[in-house]
Motif scaffolding. Sequence first.
Motif, short mmCIF file in Angstrom:
data_model
loop_
_atom_site.label_atom_id
_atom_site.label_comp_id
_atom_site.label_asym_id
_atom_site.label_seq_id
_atom_site.Cartn_x
_atom_site.Cartn_y
_atom_site.Cartn_z
N ARG A 26 0.85 -1.18 0.00
CA ARG A 26 0.00 0.00 0.00
C ARG A 26 0.89 1.24 0.00
O ARG A 26 1.94 1.27 0.63
CB ARG A 26 -0.90 -0.04 1.25
N GLU A 27 0.48 2.27 -0.71
CA GLU A 27 1.30 3.47 -0.91
C GLU A 27 1.89 4.03 0.39
O GLU A 27 3.09 4.31 0.45
CB GLU A 27 0.48 4.56 -1.61
N GLY A 28 1.09 4.16 1.40
CA GLY A 28 1.56 4.74 2.66
C GLY A 28 2.55 3.87 3.41
O GLY A 28 3.22 4.35 4.33
N LEU A 29 2.65 2.61 3.03
CA LEU A 29 3.51 1.67 3.75
C LEU A 29 4.76 1.25 2.96
O LEU A 29 5.59 0.50 3.48
CB LEU A 29 2.72 0.40 4.12
N LEU A 30 4.91 1.74 1.74
CA LEU A 30 6.02 1.29 0.90
C LEU A 30 7.39 1.49 1.55
O LEU A 30 8.26 0.64 1.45
CB LEU A 30 5.98 1.99 -0.46
N LYS A 31 7.58 2.60 2.22
CA LYS A 31 8.90 2.88 2.84
C LYS A 31 8.94 2.55 4.33
O LYS A 31 9.95 2.77 4.99
CB LYS A 31 9.27 4.34 2.61
N THR A 32 7.85 2.01 4.86
CA THR A 32 7.79 1.69 6.28
C THR A 32 8.87 0.70 6.72
O THR A 32 9.54 0.94 7.73
CB THR A 32 6.39 1.21 6.68
N PRO A 33 9.12 -0.39 6.00
CA PRO A 33 10.18 -1.31 6.46
C PRO A 33 11.55 -0.63 6.58
O PRO A 33 12.27 -0.88 7.55
CB PRO A 33 10.19 -2.39 5.37
N GLU A 34 11.88 0.26 5.66
CA GLU A 34 13.16 0.98 5.73
C GLU A 34 13.16 1.95 6.91
O GLU A 34 14.16 2.07 7.63
CB GLU A 34 13.41 1.74 4.43
N ARG A 35 12.03 2.63 7.13
CA ARG A 35 11.93 3.56 8.25
C ARG A 35 12.06 2.82 9.59
O ARG A 35 12.70 3.30 10.52
CB ARG A 35 10.61 4.31 8.21
N VAL A 36 11.44 1.65 9.68
CA VAL A 36 11.51 0.86 10.91
C VAL A 36 12.95 0.41 11.17
O VAL A 36 13.44 0.46 12.30
CB VAL A 36 10.54 -0.35 10.86
N PHE A 37 13.64 0.01 10.11
CA PHE A 37 15.05 -0.39 10.25
C PHE A 37 15.87 0.77 10.83
O PHE A 37 16.63 0.59 11.78
CB PHE A 37 15.62 -0.83 8.90
N LYS A 38 15.71 1.96 10.27
CA LYS A 38 16.47 3.13 10.74
C LYS A 38 16.08 3.49 12.18
O LYS A 38 16.93 3.86 12.99
CB LYS A 38 16.26 4.31 9.80
N ALA A 39 14.79 3.39 12.49
CA ALA A 39 14.34 3.68 13.85
C ALA A 39 14.95 2.69 14.84
O ALA A 39 15.43 3.08 15.91
CB ALA A 39 12.81 3.63 13.93
N TYR A 40 14.96 1.41 14.48
CA TYR A 40 15.52 0.40 15.37
C TYR A 40 17.02 0.57 15.55
O TYR A 40 17.55 0.30 16.63
CB TYR A 40 15.20 -1.01 14.86
N GLU A 41 17.71 1.00 14.53
CA GLU A 41 19.15 1.27 14.68
C GLU A 41 19.38 2.30 15.78
O GLU A 41 20.31 2.17 16.58
CB GLU A 41 19.74 1.80 13.36
N PHE A 42 18.53 3.33 15.83
CA PHE A 42 18.66 4.36 16.86
C PHE A 42 18.18 3.84 18.21
O PHE A 42 18.87 3.97 19.23
CB PHE A 42 17.88 5.62 16.46
N ILE A 43 16.97 3.27 18.24
CA ILE A 43 16.36 2.83 19.48
C ILE A 43 17.23 1.81 20.21
O ILE A 43 17.31 1.81 21.44
CB ILE A 43 14.95 2.24 19.21
N TYR A 44 17.92 0.95 19.47
CA TYR A 44 18.75 -0.09 20.07
C TYR A 44 20.25 0.21 19.92
O TYR A 44 21.08 -0.68 19.98
CB TYR A 44 18.40 -1.46 19.49
N GLY A 45 20.58 1.49 19.78
CA GLY A 45 21.97 1.90 19.64
C GLY A 45 22.82 1.62 20.86
O GLY A 45 24.06 1.65 20.79
N GLY A 46 22.20 1.35 22.01
CA GLY A 46 22.95 1.08 23.23
C GLY A 46 23.80 -0.17 23.18
O GLY A 46 24.77 -0.30 23.92
#
Length: 194
Positions: A26-46
């Motif tokens: 779906r259009e609104g979700l096309l880049k969601t997997p990439e965004r989640v990957f980048k978010a997790y890199e930050f969230i779990y940067g510890g």
Amino acid sequence: MKNKEQEAFEAAVKTMMRSVGEDPEREGLLKTPERVFKAYEFIYGGYKEDPKEILQSATFTSSNDEMVLIKDIELYSTCEHHLLPIIGRAHVAYIPDGKVVGLSKIPRVVNVFSRRMQIQEQLTEQIAEAIMEALDPKGVAVVIQARHMCMEMRGVEKINSTTTSSALRGLFKKDEKTRAEFFNLINAPMGNRY
């Protein structure tokens, strides 16, 4: 260019989206997997940071032997059981024994351990132990007060319930007056900020 690890992660996000009834195309979700990957890199940067290295990078000789307290350190973590947010604040104190640490390093250590999958009790202990090991102070006290979205968004759905955990070492555990002073200070209103 995406590496194999990122590609696998994004494929897993798409699988998760399908399993809850969404269409990852779906259009609104096309880049969601990439965004989640980048978010997790930050969230779990510890996982990529060493708290001992952080603390030892700004340790100074000092004759101060009175309590140093940094309170109301905002923290954001993730419940390791449900991967849902933990939102709270930490109060960290130590009593120097010949050396002090740059004040900004204490919140950085809180971040290192917060940015991992956690349970609050373990998070509290890890912060206290890291400071004890790096500074060898006369005592360390850590109190964390947090809200757990795994209790609020699902399960018992108890909105605004707060969990408090503490880890006391050295004088904070042995000396009642020192412990009382710490708890009085963290519970005192801030008053005029300047």
